[in-house]
Write a protein that holds these residues in place. Structure first.
Motif, PDB file in Angstrom:
ATOM      1  N   TYR A 191       5.805  -3.065  -6.152  1.00 32.94           N
ATOM      2  CA  TYR A 191       6.853  -3.004  -5.128  1.00 32.94           C
ATOM      3  C   TYR A 191       7.537  -1.640  -5.092  1.00 32.94           C
ATOM      4  O   TYR A 191       7.727  -1.052  -4.015  1.00 32.94           O
ATOM      5  N   TYR A 227       1.392  -4.571   5.111  1.00 29.12           N
ATOM      6  CA  TYR A 227       1.852  -5.000   3.788  1.00 29.12           C
ATOM      7  C   TYR A 227       3.302  -5.490   3.793  1.00 29.12           C
ATOM      8  O   TYR A 227       3.851  -5.786   2.732  1.00 29.12           O
ATOM      9  N   PHE A 228       3.913  -5.584   4.968  1.00 31.75           N
ATOM     10  CA  PHE A 228       5.301  -6.029   5.034  1.00 31.75           C
ATOM     11  C   PHE A 228       5.399  -7.541   4.860  1.00 31.75           C
ATOM     12  O   PHE A 228       4.490  -8.292   5.232  1.00 31.75           O
ATOM     13  N   THR A 229       6.531  -7.971   4.315  1.00 28.84           N
ATOM     14  CA  THR A 229       6.836  -9.399   4.199  1.00 28.84           C
ATOM     15  C   THR A 229       7.697  -9.812   5.382  1.00 28.84           C
ATOM     16  O   THR A 229       8.644  -9.106   5.748  1.00 28.84           O
ATOM     17  N   ASN A 230       7.360 -10.934   5.993  1.00 28.80           N
ATOM     18  CA  ASN A 230       8.126 -11.398   7.150  1.00 28.80           C
ATOM     19  C   ASN A 230       9.609 -11.529   6.818  1.00 28.80           C
ATOM     20  O   ASN A 230       9.985 -12.069   5.782  1.00 28.80           O
ATOM     21  N   GLN A 232      11.562  -9.103   6.108  1.00 28.12           N
ATOM     22  CA  GLN A 232      12.017  -8.070   5.173  1.00 28.12           C
ATOM     23  C   GLN A 232      11.446  -6.701   5.557  1.00 28.12           C
ATOM     24  O   GLN A 232      10.806  -6.028   4.749  1.00 28.12           O
ATOM     25  N   HIS A 266       0.432  -8.017  12.518  1.00 28.24           N
ATOM     26  CA  HIS A 266       0.909  -8.394  11.189  1.00 28.24           C
ATOM     27  C   HIS A 266       2.382  -8.813  11.143  1.00 28.24           C
ATOM     28  O   HIS A 266       2.785  -9.502  10.201  1.00 28.24           O
ATOM     29  N   ASP A 271      10.558 -10.730  13.770  1.00 29.91           N
ATOM     30  CA  ASP A 271      10.763  -9.342  13.341  1.00 29.91           C
ATOM     31  C   ASP A 271      10.591  -8.377  14.510  1.00 29.91           C
ATOM     32  O   ASP A 271      11.339  -7.397  14.641  1.00 29.91           O
TER      33      ASP A 271
END
Length: 314
Positions: A191, A227-230, A232, A266, A271
């Motif tokens: 991270y 590679y992003f988290t939903n 965030q 993605h 978002d």
């Protein structure tokens, strides 16, 4: 026995980068043929004295090599492939280092030990290399990362660190190769390292950066979205998308337009809505430059698919 690895001139069937007009070839010594037909010269530690003058005469006729040049291009045939690569890297000769970059694919395949021994040395050379070698090294690492020849995460992290440095160059050709390496090596980062890479990508988008750097910054803004988290999204990322979408140079707007296909693939619709990315996309659809409009239109099916699927699932 000795093997000579040296540049050859005038060969049209070489396998090098188009920018080069020479290639390197290794050819083992054959006792019955002291001078090969290809022009590479081979020597043994013990040559009959009667043949010595003939050999030297033929060498100078074909290659015009001085004793220093012969010494420069000569290495022990008994070395392993890894040892040979290490010797060539230390010689600080462009053609010989290029030989290593072009052949590391075969050396590294199914050989984790060779990777651990050679990759750090190659990365050290890249930092001090000229542009043509940096391009060639980038091509080599692209191939090996894409085909998962290199799997060790620690090694990939080392490669990613070097790729990050290469992103600061102003050479378009170097940037093109190493942005691919940067993208392919992100997958192994933890991270904190990933956050650093995001920040580095966003810095490429600063208005003070030259055009070629901003174009590559726009490219990476889209690629890292995978590679992003939903829920965030990284702080400042959406703002950089806005800046790139409104850049003075149409080439930057064109590049970020290409990335909307990846971004909409993605990211969640929530978002996209909260970061007003749909507004940015609509601006590109109505851009004053036809080339930018054309790119945005190509991304339109992906955008409509995202909206349709997300609406149906609610």
């Amino acid at each position: 026995r000795i093997i000579i690895i040296m540049p050859m001139k005038g060969n049209k069937n070489n396998n090098l980068h188009p920018a080069k007009d020479a290639f390197i070839q290794a050819k083992k010594y054959k006792p019955t043929s002291p001078v090969s037909s290809s022009g590479l010269t081979s020597q043994t530690k013990q040559q009959p004295s009667s043949n010595k003058s003939i050999l030297e005469e033929e060498v100078y006729k074909q290659q015009a090599l001085s004793e220093d040049e012969i010494k420069k291009y000569t290495i022990d045939e008994g070395l392993t492939e890894v040892q040979r690569c290490l010797v060539l890297l230390k010689k600080q000769d462009i053609e010989q280092q290029s030989y290593v970059f072009r052949n590391c694919n075969s050396v590294f395949k199914n050989n984790a030990e060779a990777q651990r021994e050679l990759v750090p040395k190659i990365l050290e050379v890249i930092d001090k290399s000229n542009e043509s070698l940096q391009i060639e090294a980038g091509m080599a690492f692209n191939f090996m990362l894409r085909d998962i020849i290199i799997e060790d995460e620690d090694i990939i992290k080392q490669i990613h660190k070097t790729a990050s440095k290469m992103l600061t160059t102003w050479s378009q050709e170097v940037l093109f190769e190493w942005r691919q390496v940067f993208k392919l090596s992100i997958r192994v980062l933890n991270y904190n390292d990933f956050r650093d890479s995001i920040d580095r990508s966003m810095k490429l988008c600063d208005k003070t950066q030259p055009l070629v750097t901003r174009i590559n910054g726009a490219y990476l803004l889209g690629k890292i979205a995978k590679y992003f988290t939903n829920g965030q999204l990284p702080i400042g990322w959406a703002q950089k998308i806005t800046i790139m979408s409104q850049d003075f140079n149409y080439e930057v707007r064109q590049e970020i337009g290409k990335q909307f296909k990846t971004i909409f693939k993605h990211l969640s619709l929530e978002d996209i809505s909260q970061s007003k990315l749909l507004d940015r996309f609509l601006e590109l659809l109505n851009d004053e430059e036809p080339d930018v409009q054309s790119i945005a239109i190509q991304c339109l099916p992906r955008v409509l698919e995202k909206i349709t699927v997300s609406s149906a699932s609610q």
